[in-house]
Design a protein around this motif. Sequence first.
Motif, PDB file in Angstrom:
ATOM      1  N   GLY A  13      32.681   7.769  -9.278  1.00 41.60           N
ATOM      2  CA  GLY A  13      33.515   6.859 -10.064  1.00 41.60           C
ATOM      3  C   GLY A  13      34.178   7.661 -11.173  1.00 41.60           C
ATOM      4  O   GLY A  13      34.367   8.871 -11.052  1.00 41.60           O
ATOM      5  N   ILE A  33      29.571  13.037  -3.535  1.00 39.96           N
ATOM      6  CA  ILE A  33      29.158  12.025  -2.538  1.00 39.96           C
ATOM      7  C   ILE A  33      29.493  10.636  -3.063  1.00 39.96           C
ATOM      8  O   ILE A  33      29.158  10.307  -4.216  1.00 39.96           O
ATOM      9  N   ASP A  34      30.141   9.855  -2.232  1.00 46.30           N
ATOM     10  CA  ASP A  34      30.357   8.442  -2.584  1.00 46.30           C
ATOM     11  C   ASP A  34      30.429   7.631  -1.293  1.00 46.30           C
ATOM     12  O   ASP A  34      30.943   8.109  -0.281  1.00 46.30           O
ATOM     13  N   ALA A  39      36.987   6.187  -3.710  1.00 48.98           N
ATOM     14  CA  ALA A  39      36.490   6.715  -4.996  1.00 48.98           C
ATOM     15  C   ALA A  39      37.019   8.131  -5.236  1.00 48.98           C
ATOM     16  O   ALA A  39      37.229   8.540  -6.382  1.00 48.98           O
ATOM     17  N   ALA A  56      24.048   7.890  -0.592  1.00 50.23           N
ATOM     18  CA  ALA A  56      23.154   8.975  -1.019  1.00 50.23           C
ATOM     19  C   ALA A  56      21.680   8.582  -0.944  1.00 50.23           C
ATOM     20  O   ALA A  56      20.807   9.437  -1.110  1.00 50.23           O
ATOM     21  N   THR A  77      25.797   7.043 -10.279  1.00 52.69           N
ATOM     22  CA  THR A  77      26.341   5.756  -9.853  1.00 52.69           C
ATOM     23  C   THR A  77      26.137   4.775 -11.026  1.00 52.69           C
ATOM     24  O   THR A  77      25.543   5.138 -12.050  1.00 52.69           O
ATOM     25  N   THR A  78      26.616   3.561 -10.857  1.00 54.42           N
ATOM     26  CA  THR A  78      26.442   2.590 -11.951  1.00 54.42           C
ATOM     27  C   THR A  78      25.083   1.884 -11.877  1.00 54.42           C
ATOM     28  O   THR A  78      24.766   1.072 -12.738  1.00 54.42           O
TER      29      THR A  78
END
Length: 139
Positions: A13, A33-34, A39, A56, A77-78
């Motif tokens: 992100g 990696i997403d 993204a 992931a 990540t979030t």
Amino acid sequence: MPDSHYIIVVGCGRLGCMLANQLCGAGHSVVAIDRNPSAFDNLSIDFSGYKIVGDAAEVSVLHEAEIEKANTLFAVTTKDSMNLMVAQVASEVFQVPSVVARVYDPKRETVYREFGIQTISPTQLSASAFLQCIPIKAR
Ligand code: AMP
């Protein structure tokens, strides 16, 4: 310690892309990696690292990223729980020497530290930055 590191960034992100762009620009080998291919649109056109579309949380995706070669993994990540899980696997299963996870909930930081994972809390960093803007003392 090598000059050029092999660094995996999980979650591409705004924060992940910024890290990947800067690390790549500084000459490191970067794997981003997403699970969402769009993204990667925020990566710089000069980004010369690898992009992996995948979850992931799946060990096969980490293998594809050649995690066994990594010096560092950033889990950004979030989702705190996802970051903890990926960071734990990187640290314990693959023995990545340096693992850093983003954690929004400062209460969870203790748990991460018990697993030997370094943490960065945007919540805590923001609170400190806001408080520094005003001339009062806060606890
Ligand atoms: P942001 O919302 O800007 O902080 O970005 C978080 C990024 O992490 C998003 O691009 C998500 O697609 C990505 N993400 C969340 N969970 C996973 C996961 N399990 N594996 C890979 N990427 C993820």
